[in-house]
Design a protein around this motif. Structure first.
Motif, PDB file in Angstrom:
ATOM      1  N   CYS A 103       1.256 -10.877   1.027  1.00 35.98           N
ATOM      2  CA  CYS A 103       0.435  -9.969   0.217  1.00 35.98           C
ATOM      3  C   CYS A 103       0.602 -10.265  -1.266  1.00 35.98           C
ATOM      4  CB  CYS A 103       0.829  -8.515   0.468  1.00 35.98           C
ATOM      5  SG  CYS A 103       0.576  -7.932   2.151  1.00 35.98           S
ATOM      6  N   CYS A 142      -3.832  -8.775   1.414  1.00 33.01           N
ATOM      7  CA  CYS A 142      -2.931  -9.391   2.396  1.00 33.01           C
ATOM      8  C   CYS A 142      -3.669 -10.327   3.345  1.00 33.01           C
ATOM      9  CB  CYS A 142      -2.236  -8.314   3.233  1.00 33.01           C
ATOM     10  SG  CYS A 142      -1.263  -7.149   2.277  1.00 33.01           S
ATOM     11  N   GLY A 177       0.004  -5.046   5.359  1.00 30.72           N
ATOM     12  CA  GLY A 177       1.145  -4.715   4.505  1.00 30.72           C
ATOM     13  C   GLY A 177       0.985  -3.342   3.913  1.00 30.72           C
TER      14      GLY A 177
END
Length: 112
Positions: free
Chosen positions: A63, A45, A109
Motif C-alpha cells: 500500500c 493498495c 490494507g
C-alpha cells in the motif's frame, strides 16, 4: 438593614460573576489548544495471491499513503473470517496467510 442586605447581595453577585468569568477565560485557551483529530490517510493498495509450501493460501499486500496493516478475508466451507498481517510503512509489504484449506476472498490494507 435593607440597604446592608442589598449591598451584601450585590457583593455576592459580583463575586460570582467575576468567578464565572474567570473560569470561562481559563477554559478558553485549553479548548483552543486542543489538537484536532486527523483523518486517516487514503491508501492505495495492490495485492499478489500466494500459495505456501504446505498449501496455505495468502496474499502479499503493498500500500501507498501511510503505514498500514494487511487484511485478508478467508473462506473455509461456509465460514468467512479475517486475518491481519504485519504492520508496514507506506510502500512496504504486509504478508497474510489463511488457515490450511481456506481460500482468500478479499485482500487489502487498513491504516495503522
Amino acid at each position: 438593614m435593607i440597604t446592608r442586605t442589598r449591598h451584601t447581595l450585590a457583593a455576592v453577585a459580583a463575586t460570582l460573576a467575576l468567578g464565572a468569568g474567570g473560569l470561562l477565560t481559563a477554559a478558553a485557551p485549553a479548548t483552543a489548544a486542543a489538537p484536532r483529530a486527523q483523518a486517516p490517510a487514503a491508501l492505495s493498495c495492490t495485492h499478489q495471491l500466494l500459495t505456501g509450501s504446505g498449501g496455505h493460501k495468502g496474499a502479499a499486500i503493498t500500500c501507498q499513503g501511510s503505514t498500514f496493516t494487511g487484511v485478508i478475508d478467508c473462506k473455509k466451507g461456509d465460514l468467512v473470517y479475517r486475518h491481519f498481517g504485519n504492520r508496514a510503512a507506506s510502500g512496504g509489504t504486509s504478508t497474510v496467510w489463511c488457515d490450511l484449506g481456506a481460500q482468500v476472498v478479499f485482500a487489502g490494507g487498513t491504516p495503522s
